[in-house]
Scaffold this motif. Structure first.
Motif, PDB file in Angstrom:
ATOM      1  N   PHE A   1      18.124   4.119 -30.912  1.00 40.77           N
ATOM      2  CA  PHE A   1      17.818   4.027 -32.336  1.00 40.77           C
ATOM      3  C   PHE A   1      19.033   4.392 -33.165  1.00 40.77           C
ATOM      4  O   PHE A   1      19.977   5.028 -32.681  1.00 40.77           O
ATOM      5  CB  PHE A   1      16.609   4.892 -32.707  1.00 40.77           C
ATOM      6  CG  PHE A   1      16.788   6.381 -32.555  1.00 40.77           C
ATOM      7  CD1 PHE A   1      17.147   7.166 -33.643  1.00 40.77           C
ATOM      8  CD2 PHE A   1      16.575   7.002 -31.337  1.00 40.77           C
ATOM      9  CE1 PHE A   1      17.294   8.543 -33.521  1.00 40.77           C
ATOM     10  CE2 PHE A   1      16.704   8.370 -31.193  1.00 40.77           C
ATOM     11  CZ  PHE A   1      17.076   9.151 -32.281  1.00 40.77           C
TER      12      PHE A   1
ATOM     13  N   LEU B   1      10.538   8.539 -35.868  1.00 44.73           N
ATOM     14  CA  LEU B   1      10.039   7.756 -34.743  1.00 44.73           C
ATOM     15  C   LEU B   1       9.324   8.649 -33.744  1.00 44.73           C
ATOM     16  O   LEU B   1       9.726   9.797 -33.512  1.00 44.73           O
ATOM     17  CB  LEU B   1      11.196   7.035 -34.032  1.00 44.73           C
ATOM     18  CG  LEU B   1      11.979   6.010 -34.857  1.00 44.73           C
ATOM     19  CD1 LEU B   1      13.204   5.537 -34.086  1.00 44.73           C
ATOM     20  CD2 LEU B   1      11.089   4.819 -35.222  1.00 44.73           C
TER      21      LEU B   1
ATOM     22  N   ILE C   1       6.129   4.162 -32.406  1.00 48.83           N
ATOM     23  CA  ILE C   1       5.637   4.008 -33.772  1.00 48.83           C
ATOM     24  C   ILE C   1       6.612   4.694 -34.729  1.00 48.83           C
ATOM     25  O   ILE C   1       7.437   5.517 -34.315  1.00 48.83           O
ATOM     26  CB  ILE C   1       4.222   4.593 -33.964  1.00 48.83           C
ATOM     27  CG1 ILE C   1       4.245   6.118 -33.793  1.00 48.83           C
ATOM     28  CG2 ILE C   1       3.233   3.952 -33.009  1.00 48.83           C
ATOM     29  CD1 ILE C   1       2.939   6.791 -34.211  1.00 48.83           C
ATOM     30  N   GLN C   2       6.510   4.329 -35.997  1.00 45.93           N
ATOM     31  CA  GLN C   2       7.326   4.984 -37.015  1.00 45.93           C
ATOM     32  C   GLN C   2       6.422   5.562 -38.097  1.00 45.93           C
ATOM     33  O   GLN C   2       5.351   5.027 -38.387  1.00 45.93           O
ATOM     34  CB  GLN C   2       8.339   4.026 -37.625  1.00 45.93           C
ATOM     35  CG  GLN C   2       7.724   2.876 -38.397  1.00 45.93           C
ATOM     36  CD  GLN C   2       8.767   1.883 -38.890  1.00 45.93           C
ATOM     37  OE1 GLN C   2       9.893   1.850 -38.420  1.00 45.93           O
ATOM     38  NE2 GLN C   2       8.390   1.054 -39.864  1.00 45.93           N
TER      39      GLN C   2
ATOM     40  N   ARG D   1      12.261   7.349 -42.408  1.00 52.39           N
ATOM     41  CA  ARG D   1      11.279   7.146 -41.359  1.00 52.39           C
ATOM     42  C   ARG D   1      11.638   7.964 -40.135  1.00 52.39           C
ATOM     43  O   ARG D   1      12.821   8.108 -39.797  1.00 52.39           O
ATOM     44  CB  ARG D   1      11.196   5.662 -40.978  1.00 52.39           C
ATOM     45  CG  ARG D   1      10.585   4.769 -42.040  1.00 52.39           C
ATOM     46  CD  ARG D   1      10.750   3.315 -41.697  1.00 52.39           C
ATOM     47  NE  ARG D   1      12.158   2.919 -41.764  1.00 52.39           N
ATOM     48  CZ  ARG D   1      12.593   1.674 -41.617  1.00 52.39           C
ATOM     49  NH1 ARG D   1      11.740   0.707 -41.387  1.00 52.39           N
ATOM     50  NH2 ARG D   1      13.874   1.393 -41.704  1.00 52.39           N
TER      51      ARG D   1
ATOM     52  N   GLU E   1       1.858   5.068 -40.969  1.00 51.87           N
ATOM     53  CA  GLU E   1       2.319   5.002 -39.587  1.00 51.87           C
ATOM     54  C   GLU E   1       2.120   3.588 -39.078  1.00 51.87           C
ATOM     55  O   GLU E   1       1.022   3.027 -39.182  1.00 51.87           O
ATOM     56  CB  GLU E   1       1.570   6.019 -38.729  1.00 51.87           C
ATOM     57  CG  GLU E   1       1.950   7.447 -39.108  1.00 51.87           C
ATOM     58  CD  GLU E   1       1.079   8.504 -38.457  1.00 51.87           C
ATOM     59  OE1 GLU E   1       1.628   9.313 -37.705  1.00 51.87           O
ATOM     60  OE2 GLU E   1      -0.135   8.499 -38.724  1.00 51.87           O
ATOM     61  N   THR E   2       3.180   2.998 -38.539  1.00 50.99           N
ATOM     62  CA  THR E   2       3.143   1.594 -38.149  1.00 50.99           C
ATOM     63  C   THR E   2       3.732   1.396 -36.757  1.00 50.99           C
ATOM     64  O   THR E   2       4.552   2.177 -36.283  1.00 50.99           O
ATOM     65  CB  THR E   2       3.917   0.725 -39.147  1.00 50.99           C
ATOM     66  OG1 THR E   2       5.231   1.263 -39.329  1.00 50.99           O
ATOM     67  CG2 THR E   2       3.210   0.664 -40.495  1.00 50.99           C
TER      68      THR E   2
ATOM     69  N   VAL F   1      15.921   4.257 -37.303  1.00 46.35           N
ATOM     70  CA  VAL F   1      15.500   2.868 -37.112  1.00 46.35           C
ATOM     71  C   VAL F   1      15.541   2.519 -35.629  1.00 46.35           C
ATOM     72  O   VAL F   1      16.573   2.674 -34.965  1.00 46.35           O
ATOM     73  CB  VAL F   1      16.413   1.896 -37.897  1.00 46.35           C
ATOM     74  CG1 VAL F   1      15.964   0.455 -37.694  1.00 46.35           C
ATOM     75  CG2 VAL F   1      16.433   2.248 -39.375  1.00 46.35           C
ATOM     76  N   TYR F   2      14.425   2.038 -35.100  1.00 41.85           N
ATOM     77  CA  TYR F   2      14.347   1.620 -33.698  1.00 41.85           C
ATOM     78  C   TYR F   2      15.242   0.405 -33.464  1.00 41.85           C
ATOM     79  O   TYR F   2      15.236  -0.547 -34.237  1.00 41.85           O
ATOM     80  CB  TYR F   2      12.904   1.282 -33.350  1.00 41.85           C
ATOM     81  CG  TYR F   2      12.716   0.626 -31.997  1.00 41.85           C
ATOM     82  CD1 TYR F   2      12.564   1.395 -30.851  1.00 41.85           C
ATOM     83  CD2 TYR F   2      12.676  -0.760 -31.875  1.00 41.85           C
ATOM     84  CE1 TYR F   2      12.382   0.792 -29.612  1.00 41.85           C
ATOM     85  CE2 TYR F   2      12.490  -1.367 -30.646  1.00 41.85           C
ATOM     86  CZ  TYR F   2      12.344  -0.588 -29.510  1.00 41.85           C
ATOM     87  OH  TYR F   2      12.172  -1.191 -28.288  1.00 41.85           O
TER      88      TYR F   2
ATOM     89  N   VAL G   1       5.963  -0.209 -33.789  1.00 41.10           N
ATOM     90  CA  VAL G   1       7.336  -0.685 -33.689  1.00 41.10           C
ATOM     91  C   VAL G   1       7.538  -1.523 -32.432  1.00 41.10           C
ATOM     92  O   VAL G   1       8.021  -2.654 -32.492  1.00 41.10           O
ATOM     93  CB  VAL G   1       8.339   0.486 -33.695  1.00 41.10           C
ATOM     94  CG1 VAL G   1       9.758  -0.017 -33.481  1.00 41.10           C
ATOM     95  CG2 VAL G   1       8.256   1.259 -34.999  1.00 41.10           C
ATOM     96  N   ALA G   2       7.174  -0.984 -31.259  1.00 41.59           N
ATOM     97  CA  ALA G   2       7.453  -1.704 -30.021  1.00 41.59           C
ATOM     98  C   ALA G   2       6.658  -1.103 -28.867  1.00 41.59           C
ATOM     99  O   ALA G   2       6.173   0.030 -28.948  1.00 41.59           O
ATOM    100  CB  ALA G   2       8.947  -1.654 -29.699  1.00 41.59           C
TER     101      ALA G   2
ATOM    102  N   LYS H   1      -0.946  -5.979 -32.745  1.00 43.72           N
ATOM    103  CA  LYS H   1       0.490  -5.740 -32.740  1.00 43.72           C
ATOM    104  C   LYS H   1       1.147  -5.945 -31.385  1.00 43.72           C
ATOM    105  O   LYS H   1       2.332  -6.259 -31.317  1.00 43.72           O
ATOM    106  CB  LYS H   1       0.774  -4.315 -33.241  1.00 43.72           C
ATOM    107  CG  LYS H   1       0.557  -4.128 -34.731  1.00 43.72           C
ATOM    108  CD  LYS H   1       1.494  -5.021 -35.519  1.00 43.72           C
ATOM    109  CE  LYS H   1       1.296  -4.940 -37.006  1.00 43.72           C
ATOM    110  NZ  LYS H   1       2.232  -5.813 -37.742  1.00 43.72           N
TER     111      LYS H   1
END
Length: 340
Positions: A168, A135, A124-125, A133, A111-112, A156-157, A114-115, A72
């Motif tokens: 966000f 953050l 992560i979100q 969601r 959990e994913t 949302v980021y 983000v940046a 990622k």
């Protein structure tokens, strides 16, 4: 996979495993590639000339080892962020210098990644519900986590400032609001949240200010300084839209409806005021900006119904037509080219 040495004009083998391998990224004096594992999962490997071949996340145990892994991002000091797909997705970070892994986000919820911010913190979100969601942020240097947002709304980021603060959007029942997360204080606060209409994030500018628009009859396009909450008005005309970045740091272009057409307005950060670029007849749209002060834009010149390209020069506030055909012109991308 082979590595080629430009100095010696020689190649050496990295891996000739029976399974297919695919390069995915160059990281910290090495490369990352995927290879199918024994269970059909996508494993992630790292190769460097100094350290040889290593499997990313191999220290996380057999359960994670059997899961597919997806690269990622990377920090500037050689740490690799990846997701592992189990029952849900989890996020981990692996140090290419030590071969050790740490868990960023793992649990029963999705959990994913983000940046990665400018100061190497990982955002992560967490999917806490349908359309909801939260953050969070992870600090590799201290192996600590911080909460950016936990709410019943969807967060949302948008982007991050040079100091690591995160912008966000919180999607509420009464409209979308803008928030800023202060990473040093580990707390979030509303940046723009005083309207029942939607605030829409557009860009973090090079001077760490934020471009956004507000919907509705009292809307327009604006710039806010998160450090001081000072707002600059690019256009307060209803239904104005963000076009894109302007020629200089902090500049942006807005598309403004005027009577029955759209005109372009440049926010000149150095002068701290908006500049009307052109009011000629015909709908205009933003194309691209260049560091020499020129802005490429489109205009529909009656009686045609297709767009031609024009260039506006900030020096002297002049414009020139670039194309004049019946074809419809748009700007797809810009690039630096060697004149040779």
């Amino acid at each position: 996979i082979y590595v080629y040495d430009l100095t010696t004009n020689a190649s050496s083998l990295v891996s000739n495993d029976a399974q297919a391998e695919t390069l995915v990224a160059a990281v910290s004096s090495g490369v990352l590639f995927t290879r199918k594992g024994g269970g059909g999962e996508d494993d992630l490997f790292y190769y460097s000339r100094s350290g040889g071949l290593a499997e990313v996340g191999s220290d996380l145990g057999t359960t994670v080892g059997a899961q597919s892994k997806e690269y990622k991002g990377q920090t500037t000091d050689g740490k690799v962020v990846f997701e592992a797909q189990g029952t849900t997705k989890d996020v981990y970070i692996w140090d290419s210098k030590t071969g050790s892994s740490r868990t960023i986000g793992a649990g029963i919820l999705e959990e994913t990644f983000v940046a990665i911010t400018a100061i190497n913190e990982v955002v992560i979100q967490t999917q806490t519900g349908a359309g909801q969601r939260d953050l969070a942020i992870y600090r590799p240097t201290t192996n600590t986590a911080g909460v950016i947002s936990v709410s019943t709304d969807n967060d949302v980021y948008n982007g991050a400032l040079a100091n690591g603060d995160v912008i966000f959007t919180r999607e509420t029942a009464t409209g979308n609001d803008l928030f800023v997360y202060d990473t040093s204080a580990n707390s979030s606060a509303a940046l723009q949240a005083t309207s029942t209409d939607d605030y829409t994030f557009h860009a973090v500018l090079g001077n760490n200010k934020v471009a956004y628009s507000l919907a509705g009859v009292s809307g327009g396009v604006f710039i806010i300084d998160p450090a001081t909450s000072t707002v600059s008005t690019v256009s307060n005309v209803a239904n104005s839209t963000y076009g894109g970045l302007g020629p200089d740091t902090g500049d942006i272009v807005a598309v403004v409806p005027v009577s029955s057409q759209t005109d372009l307005v440049l926010w000149d950060e150095s002068a701290s005021n908006p500049v009307t670029m052109t009011t000629a007849a015909g709908n205009e749209g933003f194309g691209a900006s260049f560091a020499d002060g020129k802005v490429l834009f489109t205009r529909i010149v009656a009686p045609k119904t297709t767009r031609d390209l024009f260039v506006w020069n900030q020096t002297g506030a002049t414009e020139a037509q670039v194309t004049d055909t019946t074809d419809d012109h748009t700007v797809v991308t810009t690039f630096d080219a060697d004149a040779r």
